[in-house]
Design an enzyme around this catalytic site. Structure first.
Site, PDB file in Angstrom:
ATOM      1  N   LEU A 264      -8.830   4.059   6.167  1.00  0.00           N
ATOM      2  CA  LEU A 264      -8.296   3.388   7.363  1.00  0.00           C
ATOM      3  C   LEU A 264      -8.505   1.879   7.268  1.00  0.00           C
ATOM      4  O   LEU A 264      -9.226   1.273   8.064  1.00  0.00           O
ATOM      5  CB  LEU A 264      -8.895   3.964   8.657  1.00  0.00           C
ATOM      6  CG  LEU A 264      -8.559   5.436   8.935  1.00  0.00           C
ATOM      7  CD1 LEU A 264      -9.188   5.904  10.245  1.00  0.00           C
ATOM      8  CD2 LEU A 264      -7.051   5.673   8.969  1.00  0.00           C
TER       9      LEU A 264
ATOM     10  N   PHE B  94      -2.305   8.454  -3.070  1.00  0.00           N
ATOM     11  CA  PHE B  94      -1.518   7.352  -2.512  1.00  0.00           C
ATOM     12  C   PHE B  94      -2.420   6.157  -2.185  1.00  0.00           C
ATOM     13  O   PHE B  94      -1.908   5.061  -1.965  1.00  0.00           O
ATOM     14  CB  PHE B  94      -0.877   7.757  -1.168  1.00  0.00           C
ATOM     15  CG  PHE B  94       0.199   8.801  -1.238  1.00  0.00           C
ATOM     16  CD1 PHE B  94       1.516   8.448  -1.471  1.00  0.00           C
ATOM     17  CD2 PHE B  94      -0.090  10.144  -1.011  1.00  0.00           C
ATOM     18  CE1 PHE B  94       2.517   9.397  -1.491  1.00  0.00           C
ATOM     19  CE2 PHE B  94       0.900  11.105  -1.034  1.00  0.00           C
ATOM     20  CZ  PHE B  94       2.213  10.731  -1.273  1.00  0.00           C
TER      21      PHE B  94
ATOM     22  N   THR C  17       3.969   2.733  -9.309  1.00  0.00           N
ATOM     23  CA  THR C  17       5.081   1.905  -8.845  1.00  0.00           C
ATOM     24  C   THR C  17       5.895   1.393 -10.030  1.00  0.00           C
ATOM     25  O   THR C  17       5.378   1.321 -11.159  1.00  0.00           O
ATOM     26  CB  THR C  17       4.514   0.708  -8.040  1.00  0.00           C
ATOM     27  OG1 THR C  17       5.503  -0.304  -7.951  1.00  0.00           O
ATOM     28  CG2 THR C  17       3.297   0.095  -8.723  1.00  0.00           C
ATOM     29  N   ASP C  18       7.145   1.023  -9.762  1.00  0.00           N
ATOM     30  CA  ASP C  18       7.952   0.424 -10.831  1.00  0.00           C
ATOM     31  C   ASP C  18       7.452  -0.983 -11.171  1.00  0.00           C
ATOM     32  O   ASP C  18       7.814  -1.541 -12.204  1.00  0.00           O
ATOM     33  CB  ASP C  18       9.445   0.382 -10.443  1.00  0.00           C
ATOM     34  CG  ASP C  18       9.721  -0.389  -9.161  1.00  0.00           C
ATOM     35  OD1 ASP C  18       8.763  -0.823  -8.485  1.00  0.00           O
ATOM     36  OD2 ASP C  18      10.917  -0.566  -8.829  1.00  0.00           O
ATOM     37  N   GLU C  19       6.604  -1.552 -10.300  1.00  0.00           N
ATOM     38  CA  GLU C  19       6.164  -2.939 -10.522  1.00  0.00           C
ATOM     39  C   GLU C  19       5.295  -3.082 -11.770  1.00  0.00           C
ATOM     40  O   GLU C  19       5.122  -4.180 -12.279  1.00  0.00           O
ATOM     41  CB  GLU C  19       5.434  -3.479  -9.283  1.00  0.00           C
ATOM     42  CG  GLU C  19       6.333  -3.425  -8.070  1.00  0.00           C
ATOM     43  CD  GLU C  19       5.881  -4.286  -6.896  1.00  0.00           C
ATOM     44  OE1 GLU C  19       5.184  -5.281  -7.111  1.00  0.00           O
ATOM     45  OE2 GLU C  19       6.245  -3.934  -5.764  1.00  0.00           O
TER      46      GLU C  19
ATOM     47  N   TYR D 253      -1.489  -7.067  -7.861  1.00  0.00           N
ATOM     48  CA  TYR D 253      -1.206  -5.700  -7.383  1.00  0.00           C
ATOM     49  C   TYR D 253      -0.706  -4.831  -8.541  1.00  0.00           C
ATOM     50  O   TYR D 253      -1.240  -3.747  -8.804  1.00  0.00           O
ATOM     51  CB  TYR D 253      -0.161  -5.741  -6.263  1.00  0.00           C
ATOM     52  CG  TYR D 253       0.494  -4.400  -5.971  1.00  0.00           C
ATOM     53  CD1 TYR D 253      -0.248  -3.341  -5.440  1.00  0.00           C
ATOM     54  CD2 TYR D 253       1.846  -4.184  -6.247  1.00  0.00           C
ATOM     55  CE1 TYR D 253       0.342  -2.111  -5.182  1.00  0.00           C
ATOM     56  CE2 TYR D 253       2.445  -2.957  -5.982  1.00  0.00           C
ATOM     57  CZ  TYR D 253       1.691  -1.917  -5.453  1.00  0.00           C
ATOM     58  OH  TYR D 253       2.275  -0.693  -5.219  1.00  0.00           O
TER      59      TYR D 253
ATOM     60  N   LYS E 125      -2.440  -1.506 -10.399  1.00  0.00           N
ATOM     61  CA  LYS E 125      -1.786  -0.187 -10.460  1.00  0.00           C
ATOM     62  C   LYS E 125      -1.607   0.228 -11.925  1.00  0.00           C
ATOM     63  O   LYS E 125      -1.751   1.411 -12.266  1.00  0.00           O
ATOM     64  CB  LYS E 125      -0.426  -0.231  -9.753  1.00  0.00           C
ATOM     65  CG  LYS E 125      -0.470  -0.446  -8.262  1.00  0.00           C
ATOM     66  CD  LYS E 125      -1.077   0.715  -7.480  1.00  0.00           C
ATOM     67  CE  LYS E 125      -0.224   1.956  -7.483  1.00  0.00           C
ATOM     68  NZ  LYS E 125      -0.820   3.023  -6.613  1.00  0.00           N
TER      69      LYS E 125
ATOM     70  N   GLY F 222       4.967 -16.114  -9.082  1.00  0.00           N
ATOM     71  CA  GLY F 222       5.129 -14.964  -9.989  1.00  0.00           C
ATOM     72  C   GLY F 222       6.109 -13.920  -9.487  1.00  0.00           C
ATOM     73  O   GLY F 222       6.035 -12.750  -9.894  1.00  0.00           O
TER      74      GLY F 222
HETATM   75  N1  NAD Z   1       5.700   1.149  -0.420  1.00  0.00           N
HETATM   76  C1  NAD Z   1       6.378   1.161  -1.545  1.00  0.00           C
HETATM   77  O1  NAD Z   1       7.512   0.657  -1.604  1.00  0.00           O
HETATM   78  C2  NAD Z   1       5.806   1.808  -2.780  1.00  0.00           C
HETATM   79  C3  NAD Z   1       6.642   1.987  -3.897  1.00  0.00           C
HETATM   80  C4  NAD Z   1       6.106   2.633  -5.023  1.00  0.00           C
HETATM   81  C5  NAD Z   1       4.800   3.059  -5.026  1.00  0.00           C
HETATM   82  N2  NAD Z   1       4.013   2.836  -3.927  1.00  0.00           N
HETATM   83  C6  NAD Z   1       2.638   3.347  -3.978  1.00  0.00           C
HETATM   84  O2  NAD Z   1       2.547   4.364  -2.992  1.00  0.00           O
HETATM   85  C7  NAD Z   1       1.230   4.402  -2.449  1.00  0.00           C
HETATM   86  C8  NAD Z   1       1.307   4.320  -0.935  1.00  0.00           C
HETATM   87  O3  NAD Z   1       1.970   3.123  -0.572  1.00  0.00           O
HETATM   88  P1  NAD Z   1       2.221   2.755   0.959  1.00  0.00           P
HETATM   89  O4  NAD Z   1       3.360   1.814   0.987  1.00  0.00           O
HETATM   90  O5  NAD Z   1       2.242   3.992   1.757  1.00  0.00           O
HETATM   91  O6  NAD Z   1       0.879   1.951   1.269  1.00  0.00           O
HETATM   92  P2  NAD Z   1       0.170   1.609   2.652  1.00  0.00           P
HETATM   93  O7  NAD Z   1      -0.434   0.276   2.450  1.00  0.00           O
HETATM   94  O8  NAD Z   1       1.089   1.808   3.803  1.00  0.00           O
HETATM   95  O9  NAD Z   1      -0.969   2.722   2.778  1.00  0.00           O
HETATM   96  C9  NAD Z   1      -2.091   2.747   1.948  1.00  0.00           C
HETATM   97  C10 NAD Z   1      -3.094   3.705   2.564  1.00  0.00           C
HETATM   98  O10 NAD Z   1      -4.232   3.774   1.685  1.00  0.00           O
HETATM   99  C11 NAD Z   1      -5.401   3.669   2.465  1.00  0.00           C
HETATM  100  N3  NAD Z   1      -6.456   3.077   1.624  1.00  0.00           N
HETATM  101  C12 NAD Z   1      -6.515   1.799   1.148  1.00  0.00           C
HETATM  102  N4  NAD Z   1      -7.628   1.640   0.423  1.00  0.00           N
HETATM  103  C13 NAD Z   1      -8.286   2.828   0.436  1.00  0.00           C
HETATM  104  C14 NAD Z   1      -9.484   3.298  -0.154  1.00  0.00           C
HETATM  105  N5  NAD Z   1     -10.260   2.484  -0.898  1.00  0.00           N
HETATM  106  N6  NAD Z   1      -9.855   4.565   0.050  1.00  0.00           N
HETATM  107  C15 NAD Z   1      -9.099   5.400   0.818  1.00  0.00           C
HETATM  108  N7  NAD Z   1      -7.954   5.010   1.405  1.00  0.00           N
HETATM  109  C16 NAD Z   1      -7.550   3.742   1.208  1.00  0.00           C
HETATM  110  C17 NAD Z   1      -5.020   2.775   3.635  1.00  0.00           C
HETATM  111  O11 NAD Z   1      -5.908   2.934   4.732  1.00  0.00           O
HETATM  112  C18 NAD Z   1      -3.609   3.271   3.928  1.00  0.00           C
HETATM  113  O12 NAD Z   1      -3.646   4.368   4.808  1.00  0.00           O
HETATM  114  C19 NAD Z   1       0.483   3.246  -3.084  1.00  0.00           C
HETATM  115  O13 NAD Z   1      -0.303   3.761  -4.125  1.00  0.00           O
HETATM  116  C20 NAD Z   1       1.561   2.331  -3.618  1.00  0.00           C
HETATM  117  O14 NAD Z   1       1.124   1.632  -4.745  1.00  0.00           O
HETATM  118  C21 NAD Z   1       4.485   2.227  -2.807  1.00  0.00           C
END
Ligand code: NAD
Length: 374
Positions: free
Chosen positions: A35, A81, A134-136, A159, A163, A301
């Site tokens: 959270l 996630f 991620t694709d990044e 970031y 990842k 960047g």
């Molecule tokens: N949003 C995108 O467009 C996208 C695209 C590709 C991949 N991703 C990947 O998908 C995943 C989720 O992305 P999102 O957009 O839902 O992110 P988000 O930032 O909305 O949610 C991240 C969640 O992780 C929790 N969190 C953070 N640090 C934590 C820790 N140390 N321990 C436990 N929980 C923790 C946060 O409280 C939050 O609920 C990520 O790994 C991200 O790299 C996201």
């Protein structure tokens, strides 16, 4: 009943995934989430009364807490996630990204390895550790070409670097210990419950507040957009049928410049809440939401273009995206209009809409002269 452990399940994609799983599968779902500013139990309100759902507030880097959760819930699969996810924040403060995304994933892998190696044979074989990447991690494309699963890793932001580091650990746990891992690389997601610092919800919230809508640089950076529900379906497909040790790219063949995205959001808002009925907007003498668009200094960047080749997941797993960008954007804009109190609550005391990630970097020549390094 199978048990799935979902880390980061209180965030944007994680909470959409939890809702999908509880709606479509007869599985027990255990969410572990720290959270942070980006996670909220409001995102899980719809499922909180489901007896198959449990929540644990913990950091994935906290070995003891995660071990305890494994001992108690005996999961059959885990989807990771949990992450720090905002590139701009990674520019201002990369340490949290290293701690959660790289070290946190490592601790999770370690707990999983200890647990998994004690399972009896058939459960050990069927177990899955899925990393949401991620694709990044692939860096930036020129005007042509696509990211494939075997594209070279070339992360450009802290970031993306964090990842990428996590992906390498996940891969190594498969190659070294034989752990049944999977990795997905998805392009930019949008949809319900996305934290209002990201491009689409930020645009909606700025437009509704009649504040200027920032676009970085010349607005011509290209991203490949996928609706979050399509991404969550892809994760289910990979968990069910993905080849162990493999990576799958996920995308919707929907390339748009940032300027196009913001313009389309403005069009969707015009339909849902016409500018002429928005007194706050009229007071600024703007005639449409588009008039609020402002080009601002670029992100350091800033990757120019991302585009995903998702032919592997389509061919091997039969997954394909279903929601068009036009449709997804309209339902998303509508959701944000109907859930303005959600946006207020998750921002309260955590984020005021200010520009992030503008840390001034010394030009290369000057840096060299100062440090004397080559
Ligand atoms: N949003 C995108 O467009 C996208 C695209 C590709 C991949 N991703 C990947 O998908 C995943 C989720 O992305 P999102 O957009 O839902 O992110 P988000 O930032 O909305 O949610 C991240 C969640 O992780 C929790 N969190 C953070 N640090 C934590 C820790 N140390 N321990 C436990 N929980 C923790 C946060 O409280 C939050 O609920 C990520 O790994 C991200 O790299 C996201």
């Amino acid at each position: 009943m199978l048990t799935i452990l979902v880390t980061g399940g209180a965030g944007f994609i994680g909470s959409n995934f939890v809702r999908l799983v509880l709606g479509k599968r007869d599985w027990r779902v255990v969410v572990i989430d720290k959270l942070t500013y980006a996670g909220s139990l409001l995102n899980l309100r719809e499922v909180e009364d489901d007896p198959r759902y449990s929540f644990i507030q913990a950091d994935i880097a906290d070995h003891a807490a995660v071990s305890e959760a494994f001992d108690r819930w005996q999961p059959d699969m885990i989807v990771n996630f949990a992450a720090e996810t905002h590139v701009d924040r990674s520019i201002d403060g990369p340490r949290n990204f290293l701690t959660t995304n790289a070290i946190g994933t490592f601790e999770l892998l370690e707990v999983t390895r200890q647990y998994w190696s004690r399972l009896e044979l058939s459960r050990r074989r069927n177990f899955r550790f899925m990393q949401i990447s991620t694709d990044e991690v692939y860096g930036s494309l020129g005007d042509t070409g696509f990211f494939k699963e075997d594209s070279r890793y070339a992360p450009n932001s802290p970031y993306a670097a964090s990842k990428a580091s996590a992906d390498h650990f996940v891969r190594s746990y498969n190659k070294t210990y034989g752990m049944p891992t999977l990795i997905s690389h998805c392009s930019n997601n949008y949809g319900f419950n996305q934290y209002p610092e990201k491009l689409i919800p930020l645009t909606i919230s700025k437009a509704l507040a009649s504040e200027s809508i920032p676009i970085y640089g010349d607005g011509q950076n290209v991203r490949d957009w996928v609706f979050v529900a399509d991404h969550c379906e892809a994760i289910l497909a990979i968990l069910a049928r993905g080849r162990v040790g493999e990576q799958y790219n996920v995308g919707a063949k929907c390339e748009r410049t940032n300027l196009e995205v913001v313009s389309e959001v403005c069009t969707a808002l015009e339909e849902l809440m016409p500018a002429e009925h928005n007194n706050a907007l009229l007071a600024t003498r703007c005639k449409s939401y588009r008039d609020l668009i402002t080009l601002v200094p670029d992100r350091p960047g800033h990757d120019r273009r991302y585009a995903i080749d998702c032919s592997r997941i389509e061919r091997e797993l039969g997954w394909t995206s279903r929601i068009s960008f036009e449709m997804g954007l309209r339902v998303t804009a509508r959701w944000y209009l109907l859930n303005r109190s959600w946006s207020q609550s998750v921002k309260q005391g955590r984020y005021d809409g200010r520009r992030l990630g503008l840390t001034v970097v010394a030009p290369r020549g000057k840096e060299r002269a100062r440090t004397g390094t080559a």
